[in-house]
Design an enzyme around this catalytic site. Structure first.
Site, PDB file in Angstrom:
ATOM      1  N   LYS A  26       2.984  -7.521  -2.627  1.00 32.45           N
ATOM      2  CA  LYS A  26       4.357  -7.953  -2.888  1.00 32.45           C
ATOM      3  C   LYS A  26       4.415  -9.451  -3.182  1.00 32.45           C
ATOM      4  O   LYS A  26       5.003  -9.877  -4.177  1.00 32.45           O
ATOM      5  CB  LYS A  26       5.211  -7.610  -1.663  1.00 32.45           C
ATOM      6  CG  LYS A  26       6.673  -7.469  -1.948  1.00 32.45           C
ATOM      7  CD  LYS A  26       7.441  -7.162  -0.673  1.00 32.45           C
ATOM      8  CE  LYS A  26       7.268  -5.720  -0.223  1.00 32.45           C
ATOM      9  NZ  LYS A  26       7.792  -5.494   1.137  1.00 32.45           N
ATOM     10  N   ARG A  96       9.846 -10.434   4.559  1.00 37.36           N
ATOM     11  CA  ARG A  96       9.291  -9.184   4.038  1.00 37.36           C
ATOM     12  C   ARG A  96       7.806  -9.066   4.319  1.00 37.36           C
ATOM     13  O   ARG A  96       7.078 -10.041   4.217  1.00 37.36           O
ATOM     14  CB  ARG A  96       9.527  -9.106   2.516  1.00 37.36           C
ATOM     15  CG  ARG A  96      10.888  -9.584   2.098  1.00 37.36           C
ATOM     16  CD  ARG A  96      11.022  -9.644   0.584  1.00 37.36           C
ATOM     17  NE  ARG A  96      10.957  -8.313  -0.026  1.00 37.36           N
ATOM     18  CZ  ARG A  96      10.991  -8.120  -1.333  1.00 37.36           C
ATOM     19  NH1 ARG A  96      11.032  -9.151  -2.165  1.00 37.36           N
ATOM     20  NH2 ARG A  96      10.940  -6.899  -1.817  1.00 37.36           N
ATOM     21  N   GLY A 105       7.493   1.891   3.089  1.00 34.53           N
ATOM     22  CA  GLY A 105       8.276   2.144   4.293  1.00 34.53           C
ATOM     23  C   GLY A 105       7.517   1.980   5.601  1.00 34.53           C
ATOM     24  O   GLY A 105       8.021   2.327   6.652  1.00 34.53           O
ATOM     25  N   MET A 107       6.267  -0.853   6.988  1.00 36.49           N
ATOM     26  CA  MET A 107       6.606  -2.017   7.802  1.00 36.49           C
ATOM     27  C   MET A 107       7.999  -2.509   7.448  1.00 36.49           C
ATOM     28  O   MET A 107       8.508  -2.244   6.375  1.00 36.49           O
ATOM     29  CB  MET A 107       5.551  -3.084   7.609  1.00 36.49           C
ATOM     30  CG  MET A 107       4.263  -2.678   8.301  1.00 36.49           C
ATOM     31  SD  MET A 107       3.020  -3.929   8.280  1.00 36.49           S
ATOM     32  CE  MET A 107       2.550  -3.864   6.589  1.00 36.49           C
ATOM     33  N   ARG A 352       5.397  -3.524  -8.802  1.00 35.35           N
ATOM     34  CA  ARG A 352       4.052  -3.069  -8.447  1.00 35.35           C
ATOM     35  C   ARG A 352       3.702  -1.916  -9.376  1.00 35.35           C
ATOM     36  O   ARG A 352       4.593  -1.315  -9.979  1.00 35.35           O
ATOM     37  CB  ARG A 352       3.989  -2.617  -6.991  1.00 35.35           C
ATOM     38  CG  ARG A 352       4.911  -1.462  -6.698  1.00 35.35           C
ATOM     39  CD  ARG A 352       4.926  -1.105  -5.229  1.00 35.35           C
ATOM     40  NE  ARG A 352       6.014  -0.169  -4.955  1.00 35.35           N
ATOM     41  CZ  ARG A 352       6.531   0.048  -3.762  1.00 35.35           C
ATOM     42  NH1 ARG A 352       6.092  -0.601  -2.720  1.00 35.35           N
ATOM     43  NH2 ARG A 352       7.493   0.913  -3.601  1.00 35.35           N
ATOM     44  N   HIS A 468      12.003   8.714   0.186  1.00 34.33           N
ATOM     45  CA  HIS A 468      10.740   8.676   0.934  1.00 34.33           C
ATOM     46  C   HIS A 468       9.920   9.940   0.687  1.00 34.33           C
ATOM     47  O   HIS A 468       8.731   9.882   0.374  1.00 34.33           O
ATOM     48  CB  HIS A 468      11.049   8.529   2.430  1.00 34.33           C
ATOM     49  CG  HIS A 468       9.816   8.511   3.296  1.00 34.33           C
ATOM     50  ND1 HIS A 468       9.299   9.650   3.865  1.00 34.33           N
ATOM     51  CD2 HIS A 468       8.999   7.505   3.653  1.00 34.33           C
ATOM     52  CE1 HIS A 468       8.216   9.336   4.551  1.00 34.33           C
ATOM     53  NE2 HIS A 468       8.004   8.042   4.435  1.00 34.33           N
ATOM     54  N   ARG A 630     -30.603  31.010  -7.509  1.00 31.67           N
ATOM     55  CA  ARG A 630     -31.335  30.870  -6.256  1.00 31.67           C
ATOM     56  C   ARG A 630     -31.680  32.255  -5.719  1.00 31.67           C
ATOM     57  O   ARG A 630     -30.809  33.120  -5.612  1.00 31.67           O
ATOM     58  CB  ARG A 630     -30.483  30.130  -5.235  1.00 31.67           C
ATOM     59  CG  ARG A 630     -31.175  30.047  -3.882  1.00 31.67           C
ATOM     60  CD  ARG A 630     -30.355  29.299  -2.869  1.00 31.67           C
ATOM     61  NE  ARG A 630     -29.219  30.091  -2.424  1.00 31.67           N
ATOM     62  CZ  ARG A 630     -28.280  29.632  -1.605  1.00 31.67           C
ATOM     63  NH1 ARG A 630     -28.337  28.381  -1.191  1.00 31.67           N
ATOM     64  NH2 ARG A 630     -27.291  30.389  -1.223  1.00 31.67           N
ATOM     65  N   SER A 777     -33.335  20.792  -6.823  1.00 35.32           N
ATOM     66  CA  SER A 777     -31.900  20.729  -6.641  1.00 35.32           C
ATOM     67  C   SER A 777     -31.680  20.421  -5.169  1.00 35.32           C
ATOM     68  O   SER A 777     -32.091  21.193  -4.307  1.00 35.32           O
ATOM     69  CB  SER A 777     -31.257  22.062  -7.016  1.00 35.32           C
ATOM     70  OG  SER A 777     -29.881  22.009  -6.715  1.00 35.32           O
ATOM     71  N   CYS A 844     -26.524  20.398  -5.530  1.00 33.11           N
ATOM     72  CA  CYS A 844     -25.495  21.416  -5.464  1.00 33.11           C
ATOM     73  C   CYS A 844     -24.937  21.359  -4.050  1.00 33.11           C
ATOM     74  O   CYS A 844     -25.502  20.712  -3.180  1.00 33.11           O
ATOM     75  CB  CYS A 844     -26.076  22.790  -5.771  1.00 33.11           C
ATOM     76  SG  CYS A 844     -27.481  23.217  -4.757  1.00 33.11           S
ATOM     77  N   TYR A 864     -27.974  15.755 -12.886  1.00 29.43           N
ATOM     78  CA  TYR A 864     -26.692  16.445 -12.856  1.00 29.43           C
ATOM     79  C   TYR A 864     -26.200  16.655 -11.428  1.00 29.43           C
ATOM     80  O   TYR A 864     -26.972  16.558 -10.478  1.00 29.43           O
ATOM     81  CB  TYR A 864     -26.788  17.804 -13.570  1.00 29.43           C
ATOM     82  CG  TYR A 864     -27.599  18.844 -12.842  1.00 29.43           C
ATOM     83  CD1 TYR A 864     -27.019  19.671 -11.877  1.00 29.43           C
ATOM     84  CD2 TYR A 864     -28.963  19.001 -13.098  1.00 29.43           C
ATOM     85  CE1 TYR A 864     -27.773  20.605 -11.190  1.00 29.43           C
ATOM     86  CE2 TYR A 864     -29.724  19.933 -12.412  1.00 29.43           C
ATOM     87  CZ  TYR A 864     -29.125  20.735 -11.459  1.00 29.43           C
ATOM     88  OH  TYR A 864     -29.858  21.663 -10.759  1.00 29.43           O
TER      89      TYR A 864
HETATM   90  P1  ADP Z   1       9.688  -2.351   1.416  1.00 28.97           P
HETATM   91  O1  ADP Z   1       8.269  -2.771   1.317  1.00 28.97           O
HETATM   92  O2  ADP Z   1       9.957  -1.403   2.509  1.00 28.97           O
HETATM   93  O3  ADP Z   1      10.235  -1.929   0.081  1.00 28.97           O
HETATM   94  P2  ADP Z   1      10.998  -4.853   0.944  1.00 28.97           P
HETATM   95  O4  ADP Z   1      10.483  -6.116   1.518  1.00 28.97           O
HETATM   96  O5  ADP Z   1      10.675  -4.622  -0.472  1.00 28.97           O
HETATM   97  O6  ADP Z   1      10.503  -3.659   1.845  1.00 28.97           O
HETATM   98  O7  ADP Z   1      12.549  -4.909   1.159  1.00 28.97           O
HETATM   99  C1  ADP Z   1      13.406  -3.893   1.532  1.00 28.97           C
HETATM  100  C2  ADP Z   1      14.643  -3.932   0.667  1.00 28.97           C
HETATM  101  O8  ADP Z   1      15.310  -5.172   0.768  1.00 28.97           O
HETATM  102  C3  ADP Z   1      14.356  -3.726  -0.802  1.00 28.97           C
HETATM  103  O9  ADP Z   1      15.337  -2.896  -1.355  1.00 28.97           O
HETATM  104  C4  ADP Z   1      14.441  -5.126  -1.364  1.00 28.97           C
HETATM  105  O10 ADP Z   1      14.782  -5.103  -2.706  1.00 28.97           O
HETATM  106  C5  ADP Z   1      15.494  -5.749  -0.497  1.00 28.97           C
HETATM  107  N1  ADP Z   1      15.305  -7.200  -0.403  1.00 28.97           N
HETATM  108  C6  ADP Z   1      14.203  -7.824   0.048  1.00 28.97           C
HETATM  109  N2  ADP Z   1      14.341  -9.165  -0.050  1.00 28.97           N
HETATM  110  C7  ADP Z   1      15.559  -9.395  -0.579  1.00 28.97           C
HETATM  111  C8  ADP Z   1      16.254 -10.577  -0.953  1.00 28.97           C
HETATM  112  N3  ADP Z   1      15.737 -11.784  -0.805  1.00 28.97           N
HETATM  113  N4  ADP Z   1      17.483 -10.426  -1.480  1.00 28.97           N
HETATM  114  C9  ADP Z   1      18.032  -9.205  -1.628  1.00 28.97           C
HETATM  115  N5  ADP Z   1      17.419  -8.046  -1.317  1.00 28.97           N
HETATM  116  C10 ADP Z   1      16.172  -8.130  -0.790  1.00 28.97           C
HETATM  117 MG    MG Z   2      10.122  -2.888  -1.563  1.00 29.41          MG
HETATM  118 MG    MG Z   3     -29.214  26.096   1.733  1.00 31.50          MG
END
Ligand code: ADP
Ligand code: MG
Ligand code: MG
Length: 894
Positions: A26, A96, A105, A107, A352, A468, A630, A777, A844, A864
């Protein structure tokens, strides 16, 4: 001074996309987007090295971290023109988390940090929107209270529900500023009650509390579980990004959303996203409000009645669409982005490489190559071989009758039938007992991961394509239908109701993750085939690949499937399966019961024509390609009768008493059959068995040769050789039979005689063995058993404990143990080739279809690998990637 903090924002950045190990995915991409000049709120990233330091030093920070953080914070203040903790114009930030690879989701992120009783007032005044300010403040207390201070999430929910019911309001959006103020008072009281301290009012204390919580969250249970399931090392650590807040919840000209630059399910080149007006952060994926589509096309495809962003905010949409194009061009890959619109202005918050289904991955790779953004080799390198498994799974038979009872979103393709379960724990329990289960939830959360893993399919009644459930299911390759709103789930009663029909736990349903359809009962499926983008990509892989890929096939139908998937021959045909077929087993048992050579020969003569016919078919299907057969391997008692009835039947056929059969059965029983009278040891004691098999092979080869006018490439393999003389003797038997058949046919039959190397002694004596053997083999299943002294059939009860305690990294029966078994393979290969430079060598066994093991085989220079028919494309792709990565050590010719 060590650098712990990297800044970004205002059109430049200290970090870049290739610094993901240090800045997390990130942080690295926020820096990259910032440097590209995209609208990214300014911020800074604290490195993963600080996380490592944190855990190595009793959860403390490096001494100079504080100064670096404060300097970086000051730079944000300058760019934004607001001050952290300032009562008039407060700067708010998000804190973040971000590991090297995305852990969706896993952390927690804290938003709106910097708010307190004073700054909330300031924000209200400055924005002219009191409701917004107090909505933000209550969100902050809720998140911070839960994530950092450890207060129960539901305590807050309960307070909010109480307020809403008192006010007679049903949705959060209807609460006004004065309502939120009251909620906040109750929230604060709750925090104090739960943790025994007031909610922190000092923004600096809040900031360090949140930073500590992100580092701390690296070791919370669901993050640990996710890493385990995805083989992410424990010591990577997470980075922390602190970023100026932008607000999607400031009114009707504000929004927040998530989008994929291409369709993550099909790979189609179409913008695919969801958004919500006047919302913040996770609101889109949380399933509280139904998300709207970003594009008009998406709205149509989803039968949505809510307006698309393209209609509501055309200017911002156009800008977002440009960002989409720019990002794809820059990263040369499909991106998954997060954005927020604050009062008509677009901000990018994350990008990403987007998770995608295997079908989408293939389409995107082929399309990007055709668009000139990547070359063929890159396309081949991009596809995870293991993910192809998804495409090699059955889909619903279009001819099958089905009644669709509900429809949801096609969140992850593939069809699955199974027993309905309503909790992750029930999914795990039933799956452990061998049942196929479909996990049905209103929506899933990270706590459900183990249940999703145990299930063959996932069905949710709420949530979109980016929920999710959808994201995780795609990553795991589980079929998933999400947001099937017509189904009512009562998890407490373990019941779902659809169209008035009650479906209880344990009842069978079928879902089609490719269409979003849900059916009651089991629907027949059809087998997959190699076509379209899949075929194109495989043809590119074939261009670079050096290692050949054969298949393990015992039956004509396996052989046909494998050939359709591009197998380059049969690497292992086990003949024992043929012995069990239909009425042959009676003749086989008769042969075992006989106590004279003549008696055995008489019985074998009955089996000969049947076995010959098997080979005729196999040779025809594999025409032009080598077929390794075999000779009989398992101990004889495996063919013996179990029940009294079966014994009586044998007795009749063999002309002996049932008691004699029982006695013979007892006599043949071994204490340790794996190390007993099996493999070539059978051929040594009963040469007439191998003689019959050799005759069947050669007569079949001669017959096919005559019929199709092409030679048959037969390779006869003697199993379980550990002493060179075993091979010498068996080879003589086979050669004698070959000469007899050739004489009768009147022409020469090309064939090779080799051995299966599956004992450590055979690896060590490979030089001696190679004097006789024309090919090796490696039977790595048995070689793993015999190297570890570990029974494959008994290991299941403790191998998971070994994995859990990291005594072994991976089950050695699934992925080859490079250090031990691998070394023996290497020794065997070297010693064998020293004596016979052109010795043909393959493996194998299960390992032939495991990508990591395929890499190893390429590196050692095998000719192979041979694997099960459905894994042929996986092995081929892995082999191509081994060549591309330069780890293909093959010296010999192809
Ligand atoms: P995750 O890895 O769980 O997606 P994020 O760090 O990306 O966690 O953030 C969770 C949510 O908060 C996301 O929807 C992100 O876009 C939003 N968010 C994070 N930082 C900011 C910010 N500075 N301003 C507005 N929204 C934010
Ligand atoms: Mg995110
Ligand atoms: Mg055998």
């Amino acid at each position: 001074m060590a650098k712990w903090v990297y800044r970004f924002g205002g059109g430049s950045a200290e970090g870049s996309a290739d610094m993901r190990n240090l800045l997390g995915g990130k942080g690295a991409n926020l820096a990259e987007m910032s440097a590209l000049g995209l609208p990214v709120p300014p911020g800074f990233t604290i490195t993963t090295e600080v996380c490592t330091y944190f855990y190595a030093n009793g959860k403390t920070y490096p001494a100079d971290l504080k100064v670096q953080v404060e300097d970086a914070l000051r730079q944000i203040e300058t760019i934004v023109g607001a001050q952290f903790g300032d009562a008039k114009k407060p700067l708010l930030v998000s804190v973040r988390s971000g590991a090297r690879v995305s852990m969706p989701g896993m952390m927690d992120t804290v938003l709106n940090l910097g708010l307190n009783d004073e700054t909330a007032k300031g924000l209200a005044k400055q924005s002219g929107d009191e409701r917004f300010a107090y909505d933000s403040y209550r969100r902050f207390i809720q998140m911070y209270g839960n994530v950092v201070l450890g207060a129960e999430h539901h305590s807050f929910e309960e307070i909010l529900e109480l307020h809403k019911s008192d006010l007679g309001l049903d949705t959060d959006t209807k609460l006004k500023a004065e309502h939120w103020k009251k909620v906040i008072e109750d929230y604060k009281a709750k925090v104090e009650e739960e943790i025994g301290k007031p909610f922190p009012q000092d923004p600096k204390e809040q900031l360090w509390g949140a930073i500590g919580a992100v580092f701390g969250s690296w070791n919370i249970q669901r993050a640990v579980t996710y890493r385990k399931l995805n083989h992410i090392p424990e010591d990577w650590g997470t980075a922390v990004s602190v970023q100026a807040m932008v607000f999607g919840n400031m009114g009707e000209d504000c929004a927040t959303g998530v989008a994929f630059t291409r369709n993550p399910s099909t790979g189609a080149k179409e913008f695919y996203g969801e958004y919500l007006v006047n919302a913040q952060g996770e609101d889109v994926v949380a399933g509280i409000r139904t998300p709207q589509q970003v594009t008009i096309a998406g709205k149509k495809a989803n039968n949505s009645t809510l307006p698309a962003m393209e209609e509501v905010m055309p200017t911002v949409f156009k800008q977002l669409d440009q960002v989409r194009a720019q990002l794809e061009k820059h990263y040369c890959d499909m991106q998954d982005v997060e954005f927020t619109v604050q009062q008509g202005k677009l901000y990018m918050l994350q990008t990403r490489n987007g998770k995608r289904t295997a079908a989408a991955a293939l389409k995107i790779a082929v399309d990007l190559c055709n668009e000139g953004l990547i070359d063929e080799a890159t396309a081949v390198a991009r596809i995870d071989p293991a993910s192809l498994d998804q495409l090699l799974h059955p889909t619903l038979d279009p001819k099958a009758k089905k009644e669709v009872v509900a429809r949801g979103l096609p969140a992850s393709p593939g069809a699955a039938s199974g027993q309905v379960v309503f909790t992750a724990d029930d999914a795990e329990d039933r799956a452990a007992k061998g049942a196929d289960v479909i996990l049905v939830r209103v929506e899933t959360s990270p706590e459900d991961i183990h249940g999703m893993h145990a299930a063959v399919g996932i069905l949710t009644t709420r949530g979109g394509m980016t929920s999710h459930a959808a994201v995780v299911a795609r990553g795991m390759g589980r079929p998933c239908v999400s947001g099937a709103g017509d189904i009512r789930v009562d998890a407490g009663k373990k019941l779902m109701v659809v169209r008035g029909q009650r479906v209880a736990e344990g009842d069978i349903i079928t879902i089609d993750g490719g269409t979003g359809e849900v059916m009651i009962g089991q629907i027949p499926t059809i087998q997959p085939s190699l076509s379209g983008d899949f075929a194109t990509l495989m043809s590119w892989a074939d261009k670079v690949r050096k290692l050949k890929v054969r298949t393990n096939a015992d039956t004509p139908s396996d052989a046909r499937t494998a050939r359709d998937f591009g197998a380059e021959g049969i690497g292992l045909c086990r003949t024992e399966h043929m012995f069990f077929d239909g009425d042959r087993i009676v003749a086989v048992r008769e042969m075992i019961m006989a106590d004279t050579v003549e008696g055995r020969k008489k019985a074998l003569a009955k089996i000969l024509p049947m076995q010959r016919q098997d080979f005729v078919e196999l040779f025809k299907i594999m025409r032009g390609l080598p077929v390794t057969i075999r000779l009989l391997d398992p101990p004889l008692h495996e063919f013996l009768p179990h029940s009294r009835e079966e014994m009586a039947e044998i007795a009749k056929a063999a002309g002996v008493t049932p008691d004699a059969v029982a006695a013979r059965t007892a006599q043949l029983r071994e204490t340790n059959p794996m190390l007993g009278h099996r493999g070539c040891r059978l051929g040594i004691t009963y040469p007439e068995i191998y003689e019959m098999q050799a005759r069947a092979i050669f007569e079949a080869a001669a017959a096919v040769h005559k019929e199709i006018g092409e030679t048959v490439d037969a390779e006869i393999m003697i199993p379980l050789v550990g002493i060179p003389k075993e091979l010498t003797l068996m080879k003589a038997v086979v050669e004698r039979v070959a000469a007899e058949v050739e004489k009768a046919a009147g022409f020469k039959l090309p064939y090779m005689i080799g051995t299966m190397i599956e004992l450590p002694r055979a690896c060590l004596l490979a030089g001696e063995i190679a004097k006789e053997a024309e090919f090796f083999s490696f039977g790595t299943n048995d070689l793993t058993q015999t190297t570890y002294g570990l029974s494959r059939d008994d290991a299941a009860s403790f191998i998971t404990a070994y994995e859990r305690q990291s005594i072994i990294k991976k089950d050695p029966f699934i992925s080859i143990d490079v250090e031990g078994v691998g070394e023996l393979v290497q020794i065997g290969t070297e010693r064998g080739r020293k004596v016979r430079p052109k010795l043909k060598i393959g493996i194998c066994g299960e390992h032939g279809g495991d990508p990591a093991s395929v890499h190893f085989c390429a590196k050692v220079g095998l000719d192979y690998v041979s694997c099960s028919p459905y894994r042929v494309p996986i092995a081929k792709l892995a082999a191509a990637q081994a060549t591309l990565s330069g780890s293909d050590g093959r010296k010999g010719e192809g």
